[in-house]
Enzyme design. Structure first.
Site, mmCIF file in Angstrom:
data_model
loop_
_atom_site.group_PDB
_atom_site.id
_atom_site.type_symbol
_atom_site.label_atom_id
_atom_site.label_comp_id
_atom_site.label_asym_id
_atom_site.label_seq_id
_atom_site.Cartn_x
_atom_site.Cartn_y
_atom_site.Cartn_z
ATOM 1 N N HIS A 234 0.813 -1.211 0.000
ATOM 2 C CA HIS A 234 0.000 0.000 0.000
ATOM 3 C C HIS A 234 0.850 1.267 0.000
ATOM 4 O O HIS A 234 0.500 2.254 -0.641
ATOM 5 C CB HIS A 234 -0.932 -0.005 1.213
ATOM 6 C CG HIS A 234 -1.968 1.070 1.175
ATOM 7 N ND1 HIS A 234 -3.012 1.068 0.281
ATOM 8 C CD2 HIS A 234 -2.121 2.192 1.924
ATOM 9 C CE1 HIS A 234 -3.766 2.135 0.486
ATOM 10 N NE2 HIS A 234 -3.252 2.835 1.462
ATOM 11 N N TYR B 243 4.382 0.670 -3.107
ATOM 12 C CA TYR B 243 4.141 0.363 -4.520
ATOM 13 C C TYR B 243 5.253 -0.537 -5.084
ATOM 14 O O TYR B 243 5.637 -0.420 -6.250
ATOM 15 C CB TYR B 243 4.036 1.646 -5.351
ATOM 16 C CG TYR B 243 2.818 2.471 -5.025
ATOM 17 C CD1 TYR B 243 1.631 2.276 -5.711
ATOM 18 C CD2 TYR B 243 2.855 3.442 -4.030
ATOM 19 C CE1 TYR B 243 0.503 3.025 -5.412
ATOM 20 C CE2 TYR B 243 1.733 4.185 -3.716
ATOM 21 C CZ TYR B 243 0.562 3.979 -4.412
ATOM 22 O OH TYR B 243 -0.557 4.709 -4.104
ATOM 23 N N LYS C 34 -7.286 14.100 -7.022
ATOM 24 C CA LYS C 34 -6.700 12.782 -6.811
ATOM 25 C C LYS C 34 -7.803 11.772 -6.514
ATOM 26 O O LYS C 34 -8.876 12.129 -6.026
ATOM 27 C CB LYS C 34 -5.702 12.817 -5.642
ATOM 28 C CG LYS C 34 -4.881 11.536 -5.480
ATOM 29 C CD LYS C 34 -3.936 11.639 -4.289
ATOM 30 C CE LYS C 34 -3.070 10.402 -4.146
ATOM 31 N NZ LYS C 34 -2.216 10.476 -2.933
ATOM 32 N N GLU D 115 -8.284 7.711 -4.715
ATOM 33 C CA GLU D 115 -7.668 6.628 -3.951
ATOM 34 C C GLU D 115 -8.713 5.585 -3.595
ATOM 35 O O GLU D 115 -9.915 5.846 -3.643
ATOM 36 C CB GLU D 115 -6.992 7.158 -2.673
ATOM 37 C CG GLU D 115 -5.645 7.808 -2.919
ATOM 38 C CD GLU D 115 -4.814 7.907 -1.648
ATOM 39 O OE1 GLU D 115 -5.381 7.753 -0.554
ATOM 40 O OE2 GLU D 115 -3.596 8.143 -1.753
ATOM 41 N N HIS E 159 -10.380 2.661 -0.879
ATOM 42 C CA HIS E 159 -10.551 2.204 0.503
ATOM 43 C C HIS E 159 -11.355 0.913 0.456
ATOM 44 O O HIS E 159 -12.360 0.738 1.141
ATOM 45 C CB HIS E 159 -11.232 3.268 1.359
ATOM 46 C CG HIS E 159 -10.484 3.548 2.623
ATOM 47 N ND1 HIS E 159 -11.074 3.737 3.842
ATOM 48 C CD2 HIS E 159 -9.147 3.664 2.864
ATOM 49 C CE1 HIS E 159 -10.172 3.970 4.770
ATOM 50 N NE2 HIS E 159 -8.992 3.931 4.199
ATOM 51 N N HIS F 266 -10.526 -2.600 1.027
ATOM 52 C CA HIS F 266 -10.502 -3.614 2.079
ATOM 53 C C HIS F 266 -11.197 -3.155 3.359
ATOM 54 O O HIS F 266 -11.982 -3.907 3.940
ATOM 55 C CB HIS F 266 -9.062 -4.045 2.359
ATOM 56 C CG HIS F 266 -8.433 -4.797 1.222
ATOM 57 N ND1 HIS F 266 -8.038 -4.177 0.055
ATOM 58 C CD2 HIS F 266 -8.135 -6.113 1.060
ATOM 59 C CE1 HIS F 266 -7.526 -5.078 -0.771
ATOM 60 N NE2 HIS F 266 -7.575 -6.257 -0.191
ATOM 61 N N ASP G 60 -0.709 14.975 5.245
ATOM 62 C CA ASP G 60 -1.779 14.208 5.888
ATOM 63 C C ASP G 60 -1.196 12.965 6.546
ATOM 64 O O ASP G 60 -0.280 12.337 6.021
ATOM 65 C CB ASP G 60 -2.791 13.816 4.808
ATOM 66 C CG ASP G 60 -3.689 12.668 5.216
ATOM 67 O OD1 ASP G 60 -4.132 12.650 6.368
ATOM 68 O OD2 ASP G 60 -3.934 11.790 4.369
ATOM 69 N N GLU H 5 -3.479 4.727 12.490
ATOM 70 C CA GLU H 5 -4.020 5.471 11.357
ATOM 71 C C GLU H 5 -5.262 6.254 11.764
ATOM 72 O O GLU H 5 -6.195 6.438 10.974
ATOM 73 C CB GLU H 5 -4.310 4.520 10.194
ATOM 74 C CG GLU H 5 -3.054 3.880 9.629
ATOM 75 C CD GLU H 5 -3.305 2.940 8.460
ATOM 76 O OE1 GLU H 5 -4.450 2.893 7.975
ATOM 77 O OE2 GLU H 5 -2.358 2.241 8.043
ATOM 78 N N ASN I 216 -5.686 8.096 -11.420
ATOM 79 C CA ASN I 216 -6.159 6.719 -11.600
ATOM 80 C C ASN I 216 -6.145 5.941 -10.295
ATOM 81 O O ASN I 216 -5.387 6.238 -9.375
ATOM 82 C CB ASN I 216 -5.338 5.981 -12.664
ATOM 83 C CG ASN I 216 -3.865 5.935 -12.327
ATOM 84 O OD1 ASN I 216 -3.475 5.612 -11.215
ATOM 85 N ND2 ASN I 216 -3.020 6.249 -13.298
ATOM 86 N N ASN J 101 -3.430 5.788 -7.217
ATOM 87 C CA ASN J 101 -3.379 4.752 -6.203
ATOM 88 C C ASN J 101 -3.382 3.384 -6.886
ATOM 89 O O ASN J 101 -4.030 3.199 -7.909
ATOM 90 C CB ASN J 101 -4.609 4.914 -5.293
ATOM 91 C CG ASN J 101 -4.761 3.818 -4.257
ATOM 92 O OD1 ASN J 101 -5.817 3.221 -4.159
ATOM 93 N ND2 ASN J 101 -3.748 3.543 -3.495
#
Length: 744
Positions: free
Chosen positions: A54, A57, A97, A99, A101, A103, A275, A319, A505, A543
């Site tokens: 994650h 990459y 952007k 991304e 989520h 899972h 962030d 997190e 993407n 992502n």
């Protein structure tokens, strides 16, 4: 090899311990070589999360670097900052952007989806941009079971809750239903913001000796191992026990954090900001330090915590949401504190920047980490792998499928109603009406092929945005399917009058260690790159989400595209629905009568096979030029991309989206292959008959086919001699499918 006696480790570290945090034996040995010793348990956790799929990459970065990642209007290269930045003129930029989520949302759909929205919004405002639009791309299993309905309700509620409370309009997206997503729903969240170019912020530390502040919510145990394990493994029987790894969001806290962040940046007190998303403090400290050879001294005792007794390992990997790491210019601390106090946002100094390149982390008076920042991050010492590829056997079979063997007993009329009633085609109003699409009053239109937003900072100008991916086509031909995703996303924004300028993407795939999956990924990257280069839409970032599979299913390759298009004149935009009775209806583009991977093939014959429709990217460019010119010169009154369900469904949608119950009288002979083919590069337009010659000349000049297929009629919808119905019946069916399934 021994651990440094000056460092404290809560737990003895071995190869087995390393495997527990997601590292391989070879990676563990590499960590030991980099450190010159055995890592502490906290250091091992940091390496585990930073070298996870994650964050690092590691199985995709080499291929991602082959995409066009600079040029055009891009102000920063892809991956250089938290999000992409596009120059829109007059000193302003758009930041955007997307991304995943996936899972977390499969385990806890409400919080997984909500925190996905929260995370992508922070990526935008950490750049100094105010979020002005949110989008999503959602994929679930078939809607014939309670599990899928539970996931749909939870995800939609989570997106709605966070976006509505935060105060950003959710304006566009897509929702698909396919059995392959039963275990692994895809929840891709996108955000768009606007910023003055001279007020952008960077995540890269520039100066040593500046203080390090954590700003925002307190740190808890939620989200630990979210990136290293939950987002970097397949689902199995243990997945239900992983709920503690799903973060918990607070959109009201994030709204305050947004305002404080933008004011801090405007006040000129910020050297760098990032962030705290995946990997929390581990990620932000290392990624902010590494680019310019900086380091940090951090005292974890000073981190505000909401749970007692948290270990250094837990604090570094937490997190928890709504947190940012700021580097404040030395001497401006009091000004920063005053701004945060004004917005009631907690601010605490936890360390200081050094020029050592080393992260020195302390807890309870003991040093728990002494790591160079660069080896932790992408482009430094993080692993980069070349994986084995193998063309899947199923592709050899699907490409050989002979459509002549099909016996179609359904009439055109029967096939039409079956396709219109499928959840993948029918209206998603049940979903999007739960989102506030009008907050902040920038929304111009959400009923066309893409959302149209005004830019108040630049009167008369705007932008269009859309997410798109035909994953069945990517399954049948990953190269062609990825090209098609880019092309259709671009076509969507063109159909509302915008010029495509860049993409972000979200690449959703199965296990990268499976050679067949990695072949899919490799081909999709190749197709995406070719399409982006041809259309001059560079990749701003995004992502990669691997491991979207379980013991029973692997998802279709799903390279989701988020497209941005610019509009110079909001008086020259276009919508999809018919406008005037008596207008001529034209099909622009070639109809190749391709049925591979089509909705018709699935709904009528229950199969997904054949070759994906062919995309001629040069033809696509010419088509988009024709449509955009026709809109800007006001030659046409409506435009709608021909996609899922083919021409018949496109025409029905134009009738359904009309304001005055306007239907169509179609003269085209209605064979199954003509009406339900999902060939690319086709747009249906309507126009005043007096302008037919001009449209024909424009198409001829650009070598694009142009065929009159009917006229706009009042109240009725008729396709040749095949069938006839009313616009009211079309609307009743189209809008009734999803509520009937979800609430029945």
């Amino acid at each position: 090899m021994e651990m440094n006696n000056n460092l404290y480790s809560e737990i003895e570290v071995t190869v087995e311990t390393a495997k527990e945090v997601g590292l391989t034996e070879d990676e563990y040995k590499k960590v030991c070589d980099i450190l010159g010793r055995i890592p502490t348990y906290t250091e091992l956790g940091v390496y585990g999360v930073m070298w996870s799929e994650h964050c690092s990459y590691k199985n995709s970065i080499k291929l991602l670097k082959t995409l066009p990642r600079s040029g055009g209007r891009l102000l920063v290269d892809a991956g250089a900052e938290n999000a992409g930045l596009i120059d829109i003129g007059s000193g302003y930029a758009i930041c955007f952007k997307i991304e995943s989520h996936n899972h977390p949302s499969a385990i806890e759909p409400f919080q997984g989806a909500a925190t996905g929205v929260g995370g992508i919004l922070r990526d935008i405002f950490s750049m100094g941009a105010r979020p002005i639009a949110a989008l999503n791309s959602l994929r679930f299993g078939e809607l014939d079971n309670n599990r899928t309905k539970f996931l749909v309700r939870g995800v939609v509620e989570g997106i709605s809750h966070y976006g509505n409370c935060f105060g950003v309009p959710t304006v566009a997206g897509e929702v698909y239903f396919e059995d392959c997503y039963y275990d692994n729903p895809l929840i891709n969240a996108m955000a768009v913001g606007i910023v003055k170019i001279d007020r952008t912020a960077s995540a890269r530390i520039q100066t040593a000796e500046n203080p390090v502040f954590i700003i925002g919510s307190r740190t808890g145990r939620d989200g630990i191992h979210g990136a290293s394990l939950l987002a970097s493994r397949e689902f199995d029987d243990e997945s239900e026990n992983m709920r503690p790894t799903v973060q918990v969001g607070d959109p009201f806290a994030e709204k305050l954090l947004l305002e404080a962040t933008l004011e801090l940046i405007k006040a000129g007190v910020v050297d760098a900001v990032q962030d705290m998303g995946a990997a929390g403090i581990s990620c932000s400290t290392s990624e902010m330090s590494a680019p310019n050879g900086m380091g940090m001294e951090v005292d974890l005792d000073k981190v505000p915590m909401r749970e007692p007794g948290m270990s250094a390992y837990e604090i570094m990997l937490s997190e928890s949401q709504e947190r940012m790491l700021f580097i404040i210019h030395k001497g401006m601390e009091e000004k920063a504190i005053a701004i945060c106090n004004k917005w009631d946002v907690p601010i605490t100094q936890i360390g200081v920047v050094t020029d050592s390149g080393v992260l020195n982390i302390w807890r309870n008076g003991k040093q728990v980490c002494q790591m160079q920042a660069e080896p932790l991050v992408l482009g430094g010492g993080a692993p980069q792998y070349d994986r084995e590829t193998k063309e899947p056997q199923y592709i050899k079979e699907t490409r050989k499928f002979d459509f002549k063997t099909l016996e179609t007993k359904d009439t055109v009329e029967q096939a039409f109603w079956k396709i219109l009633k499928t959840p993948a085609v029918a209206s998603k109003k049940w979903v999007f009406e739960q989102y506030d699409s009008q907050v902040r009053t920038n929304t111009v239109n959400i009923k066309g092929d893409a959302a149209v937003m005004r830019l108040k900072e630049l009167p008369g100008k705007g932008f269009a945005t859309k997410t798109d991916c035909a994953s069945r086509f990517a399954y049948l031909n990953p190269y062609m399917g990825a090209m098609a995703a880019v092309a259709e996303a671009a076509r969507n924004v063109v159909c509302v009058g915008a010029e495509p300028v860049a993409i972000t993407n979200c690449l959703n795939f199965g296990n990268p260690y499976d050679p067949e999956v990695y072949w899919q990924f490799t081909e999709a990257i190749r197709g995406m790159g070719d399409a982006c280069r041809a259309l001059n839409t560079p990749v701003t970032g995004g992502n990669v989400s691997f491991h979207n599979e379980s013991k029973n299913r692997a998802i279709f390759p799903t390279p989701t595209i988020g497209m941005l298009g610019l509009i110079d004149d909001l008086d020259k935009i276009m919508s999809a629905g018919f406008k005037n009775e008596g207008d001529a209806i034209y099909l622009i583009g070639n109809d190749r009568e391709e049925l591979g991977g089509s909705e018709w093939l699935k709904q009528i014959h229950g199969i997904i096979t054949g070759e994906a429709p062919i995309l001629d990217i040069e033809e696509e460019k010419r088509l988009q030029k024709v449509v955009l010119t026709a809109i800007r010169e006001k030659l046409i009154n409506s435009a709608h991309d021909c996609a899922e369900g083919g021409l018949a469904i496109c025409l029905a949608e134009k009738a359904i989206l009309s304001d005055n119950n306007l239907g169509a009288n179609i003269l085209l002979e209605g064979t199954h292959s003509k009406l339900f083919s999902e060939s690319h590069s086709r747009v249906v337009v309507s126009l005043n008959p007096a302008q037919e010659a001009e449209l024909a000349d424009l198409c001829k000049a650009n070598n694009i086919n142009c065929k009159k297929i009917g006229r706009v009629a009042k109240d009725e919808f008729c396709i040749h001699e095949n069938f006839k119905t009313t616009v009211k019946e079309l609307k009743d069916v189209y809008y009734g499918v999803l509520p009937g399934l979800m609430e029945g």
